[in-house]
Design a protein around this motif. Structure first.
Motif, PDB file in Angstrom:
ATOM      1  N   VAL A  73       0.859  -1.188   0.000  1.00 48.43           N
ATOM      2  CA  VAL A  73       0.000   0.000   0.000  1.00 48.43           C
ATOM      3  C   VAL A  73       0.895   1.238   0.000  1.00 48.43           C
ATOM      4  O   VAL A  73       1.711   1.411   0.913  1.00 48.43           O
ATOM      5  N   PRO A  74       0.795   2.106  -1.011  1.00 53.06           N
ATOM      6  CA  PRO A  74       1.690   3.269  -1.080  1.00 53.06           C
ATOM      7  C   PRO A  74       1.537   4.176   0.135  1.00 53.06           C
ATOM      8  O   PRO A  74       0.426   4.460   0.578  1.00 53.06           O
ATOM      9  N   SER A  75       2.666   4.625   0.658  1.00 51.54           N
ATOM     10  CA  SER A  75       2.637   5.544   1.795  1.00 51.54           C
ATOM     11  C   SER A  75       2.645   6.998   1.352  1.00 51.54           C
ATOM     12  O   SER A  75       2.245   7.885   2.117  1.00 51.54           O
ATOM     13  N   GLY A  76       3.144   7.242   0.129  1.00 52.25           N
ATOM     14  CA  GLY A  76       3.302   8.611  -0.329  1.00 52.25           C
ATOM     15  C   GLY A  76       4.529   9.293   0.242  1.00 52.25           C
ATOM     16  O   GLY A  76       4.697  10.508   0.083  1.00 52.25           O
ATOM     17  N   HIS A  77       5.399   8.516   0.902  1.00 51.55           N
ATOM     18  CA  HIS A  77       6.584   9.081   1.542  1.00 51.55           C
ATOM     19  C   HIS A  77       7.814   8.240   1.212  1.00 51.55           C
ATOM     20  O   HIS A  77       7.708   7.081   0.804  1.00 51.55           O
ATOM     21  N   ASP A  78       8.972   8.838   1.434  1.00 56.15           N
ATOM     22  CA  ASP A  78      10.250   8.160   1.225  1.00 56.15           C
ATOM     23  C   ASP A  78      10.651   7.474   2.528  1.00 56.15           C
ATOM     24  O   ASP A  78      11.510   7.948   3.270  1.00 56.15           O
ATOM     25  N   LEU A  79      10.044   6.338   2.816  1.00 55.29           N
ATOM     26  CA  LEU A  79      10.237   5.690   4.110  1.00 55.29           C
ATOM     27  C   LEU A  79      11.618   5.070   4.266  1.00 55.29           C
ATOM     28  O   LEU A  79      12.089   4.886   5.395  1.00 55.29           O
ATOM     29  N   ASP A  80      12.275   4.714   3.161  1.00 55.66           N
ATOM     30  CA  ASP A  80      13.616   4.130   3.286  1.00 55.66           C
ATOM     31  C   ASP A  80      14.719   5.180   3.163  1.00 55.66           C
ATOM     32  O   ASP A  80      15.906   4.856   3.191  1.00 55.66           O
ATOM     33  N   ASN A  81      14.318   6.447   3.020  1.00 51.56           N
ATOM     34  CA  ASN A  81      15.262   7.576   2.993  1.00 51.56           C
ATOM     35  C   ASN A  81      16.347   7.428   1.922  1.00 51.56           C
ATOM     36  O   ASN A  81      17.512   7.759   2.151  1.00 51.56           O
ATOM     37  N   ASP A  82      15.927   6.951   0.734  1.00 48.17           N
ATOM     38  CA  ASP A  82      16.890   6.863  -0.366  1.00 48.17           C
ATOM     39  C   ASP A  82      16.763   8.048  -1.317  1.00 48.17           C
ATOM     40  O   ASP A  82      17.391   8.070  -2.378  1.00 48.17           O
ATOM     41  N   GLY A  83      15.950   9.034  -0.940  1.00 43.70           N
ATOM     42  CA  GLY A  83      15.800  10.238  -1.743  1.00 43.70           C
ATOM     43  C   GLY A  83      14.718  10.164  -2.790  1.00 43.70           C
ATOM     44  O   GLY A  83      14.503  11.134  -3.529  1.00 43.70           O
ATOM     45  N   VAL A  84      14.000   9.032  -2.870  1.00 47.12           N
ATOM     46  CA  VAL A  84      12.972   8.850  -3.896  1.00 47.12           C
ATOM     47  C   VAL A  84      11.712   8.294  -3.249  1.00 47.12           C
ATOM     48  O   VAL A  84      11.780   7.356  -2.447  1.00 47.12           O
ATOM     49  N   VAL A  85      10.561   8.878  -3.584  1.00 45.39           N
ATOM     50  CA  VAL A  85       9.282   8.286  -3.208  1.00 45.39           C
ATOM     51  C   VAL A  85       8.932   7.280  -4.290  1.00 45.39           C
ATOM     52  O   VAL A  85       8.612   7.653  -5.420  1.00 45.39           O
ATOM     53  N   GLY A  86       9.030   6.011  -3.965  1.00 47.96           N
ATOM     54  CA  GLY A  86       8.916   4.966  -4.970  1.00 47.96           C
ATOM     55  C   GLY A  86       7.543   4.881  -5.604  1.00 47.96           C
ATOM     56  O   GLY A  86       6.513   5.115  -4.966  1.00 47.96           O
ATOM     57  N   THR A  87       7.537   4.516  -6.879  1.00 51.94           N
ATOM     58  CA  THR A  87       6.299   4.295  -7.618  1.00 51.94           C
ATOM     59  C   THR A  87       5.760   2.907  -7.299  1.00 51.94           C
ATOM     60  O   THR A  87       6.523   1.931  -7.305  1.00 51.94           O
ATOM     61  N   PRO A  88       4.461   2.789  -7.007  1.00 54.59           N
ATOM     62  CA  PRO A  88       3.901   1.455  -6.738  1.00 54.59           C
ATOM     63  C   PRO A  88       4.221   0.477  -7.863  1.00 54.59           C
ATOM     64  O   PRO A  88       4.179   0.828  -9.044  1.00 54.59           O
ATOM     65  N   GLY A  89       4.565  -0.744  -7.492  1.00 54.10           N
ATOM     66  CA  GLY A  89       4.892  -1.767  -8.472  1.00 54.10           C
ATOM     67  C   GLY A  89       6.359  -1.842  -8.821  1.00 54.10           C
ATOM     68  O   GLY A  89       6.776  -2.726  -9.567  1.00 54.10           O
ATOM     69  N   THR A  90       7.170  -0.926  -8.276  1.00 53.92           N
ATOM     70  CA  THR A  90       8.615  -0.946  -8.493  1.00 53.92           C
ATOM     71  C   THR A  90       9.310  -1.341  -7.198  1.00 53.92           C
ATOM     72  O   THR A  90       8.711  -1.268  -6.116  1.00 53.92           O
ATOM     73  N   PRO A  91      10.588  -1.765  -7.264  1.00 58.04           N
ATOM     74  CA  PRO A  91      11.306  -2.082  -6.018  1.00 58.04           C
ATOM     75  C   PRO A  91      11.332  -0.914  -5.043  1.00 58.04           C
ATOM     76  O   PRO A  91      11.210  -1.110  -3.828  1.00 58.04           O
ATOM     77  N   GLU A  92      11.483   0.313  -5.568  1.00 58.36           N
ATOM     78  CA  GLU A  92      11.473   1.476  -4.683  1.00 58.36           C
ATOM     79  C   GLU A  92      10.104   1.651  -4.038  1.00 58.36           C
ATOM     80  O   GLU A  92       9.989   2.007  -2.862  1.00 58.36           O
ATOM     81  N   GLY A  93       9.057   1.386  -4.811  1.00 58.80           N
ATOM     82  CA  GLY A  93       7.707   1.491  -4.268  1.00 58.80           C
ATOM     83  C   GLY A  93       7.440   0.458  -3.200  1.00 58.80           C
ATOM     84  O   GLY A  93       6.752   0.732  -2.207  1.00 58.80           O
TER      85      GLY A  93
END
Length: 450
Positions: free
Chosen positions: A160-180
């Motif tokens: 479920v997208p949080s809308g935030h950069d929870l892992d602090n990698d500088g990117v708010v990940g797109t749902p369906g991607t590893p960053e998301g």
């Protein structure tokens, strides 16, 4: 006898047996006490998760998925009365669960020596479902298919997208991607990945189910919130606006009351996040610790549970004297692995919780033959419940069925046969044909059950 750290790898299986370690016989996991007052409760991380949304439902629809057949055969052989399945991808239509019950658990065509098992009741986080309830066009979850065209709210935080950069990698990940996946409210490639389901032979009191999907981590007194070591402030890995939306539970926590004869048994189900895949801030390890602590507080009584609120706004924990069984993959071993020290001991040493300490011969054999990191483990290999990569973290005890002390334990075990025993083809060696986790079961005597 307890195998000491470093000794197991040098012994070998024959020496382990000769040394006096109890190795359960193959028939023991399926043996049931000749007593109708006994309830068998099990937990099984079945690894029925897939990389894409809807893929599990498609696989199960064939009735011939080899992994699902192996998982079903293990359940059929052990025949629990109530079983929690972790890592069963959520399907909002309910079809995946119906197919698993009808085409795998109940089907006479499934290979193996165990007979069909039926679970008339199930809890998926949305509603109780029964086989046969779904007429043409009915989802089995309330309403018709047309009425349910818009998927209901997913009852899990994974994906479920949080809308935030929870892992602090500088990117708010797109749902369906590893960053998301890393920035979701719980790690997942799509909403409901790594979900769970409770199956039961006995009625589930859905009106009294409590879920804690939305309980915020920050609302736990003394929460082990992670710290950004690059700043002087304390416990500041997450910004205030992130803590406003971040739940404690990485999937969900459920209190599922099962009516067993005249007695209610609360099945407390959860699947805390693995304490790894992070950095020095240990955000996942700390969350894992507090997800476990939640149940410890929930069953404590007194004022310990005053802070707890469920998804309906009801407050407090379990009623004093209530009978319960804590179930699930808690991703925490008492002595080994990456969890915060003492994390699972919050339950194992709890004054209201009983630890049956189930064992298996297959776990002893696996640790002795696979060696690797298992050689250095401090824990008793007989109690391992998961066959993980032997380079890291090695085999661990992470799956638990822990009854309340007012339930008498009649037996307990882990379905992990030795290589020359029947059923070993279902577990195999890493990677397993079924799951890297093993089904854990406990038999308890329930007052009023005849």
């Amino acid at each position: 006898m307890r195998v000491q750290a470093g000794a197991l790898g040098a012994l070998g299986v024959a020496a382990v047996v000769a040394a006096g370690l109890a190795v359960p016989a193959a028939a023991e996991p399926t043996a049931r006490p000749d007593d109708r007052s006994t309830l068998r409760v099990a937990t099984f991380n079945a690894s029925l998760n897939r990389a894409a949304e809807g893929q599990l439902a498609a696989d199960l629809a064939t009735g011939a998925d080899p992994q699902a057949r192996a998982v079903a055969e293990i359940i059929r052989l052990t025949a629990p009365d109530v079983v929690l399945l972790n890592e069963f991808d959520h399907d909002p239509t309910g079809q995946a669960l119906r197919d698993f019950r009808e085409k795998y658990l109940q089907a006479s065509s499934v290979a193996g020596g165990a007979g069909p098992v039926e679970y008339p009741y199930a809890y998926t986080g949305l509603d109780e479902t029964r086989p046969g309830d779904a007429e043409a066009g009915d989802t089995g979850l309330g309403g018709t298919a047309a009425e349910d065209a818009a998927p209901p709210t997913v009852p899990f935080n994974t994906g479920v997208p949080s809308g935030h950069d929870l892992d602090n990698d500088g990117v708010v990940g797109t749902p369906g991607t590893p960053e998301g996946a890393s920035d979701g409210l719980g790690f997942g490639a799509f909403p409901g990945q790594y979900g769970m389901v409770v199956l039961s032979r006995y009625p589930i009191d859905t009106d009294r189910v409590r879920t804690f999907q939305n309980f915020l981590w920050r609302d736990m007194p003394g929460a082990l919130l992670p710290d950004d070591q690059a700043t002087p402030a304390a416990a500041d890995w997450y910004a205030p606006e992130e803590l406003d939306v971040l739940p404690l539970s990485s999937k969900s926590h459920w209190d599922v009351p099962v009516q067993v004869g005249n007695t209610t048994v609360h099945v407390l189900a959860a699947h805390p996040t693995p304490p790894s895949f992070d950095g020095p801030e240990d955000r996942n390890g700390r969350r894992n610790h507090d997800e476990i602590r939640f149940w410890a507080d929930y069953v404590s009584g007194g004022r310990t549970d005053d802070y707890i609120y469920d998804d309906e706004g009801r407050t407090g924990g379990l009623t004093p004297g209530a009978r319960f069984v804590v179930t699930g993959d808690y991703n925490a071993d008492p002595l080994d692995g990456d969890s915060v020290p003492g994390a699972i001991d919050q339950l194992l040493d709890h004054r209201r919780v009983r630890d049956p300490r189930p064992t298996s011969g297959g776990a002893i054999e696996a640790a002795a033959t696979q060696r690797g990191l298992n050689v250095a483990h401090r824990g008793d290999p007989a109690r391992d419940t998961a066959d993980f990569d032997d380079t890291a973290p090695g085999n661990l005890r992470v799956d638990y069925v822990l009854p309340s002390k007012n339930l008498q334990v009649r037996g307990a075990g882990v379905f992990w046969p030795m290589a020359d025993e029947p059923g070993s083809e279902l577990t195999g060696q890493f990677p397993s044909p079924s799951s890297d986790h093993r089904l854990v079961w406990v038999d308890v005597r329930v007052p009023g059950l005849r």
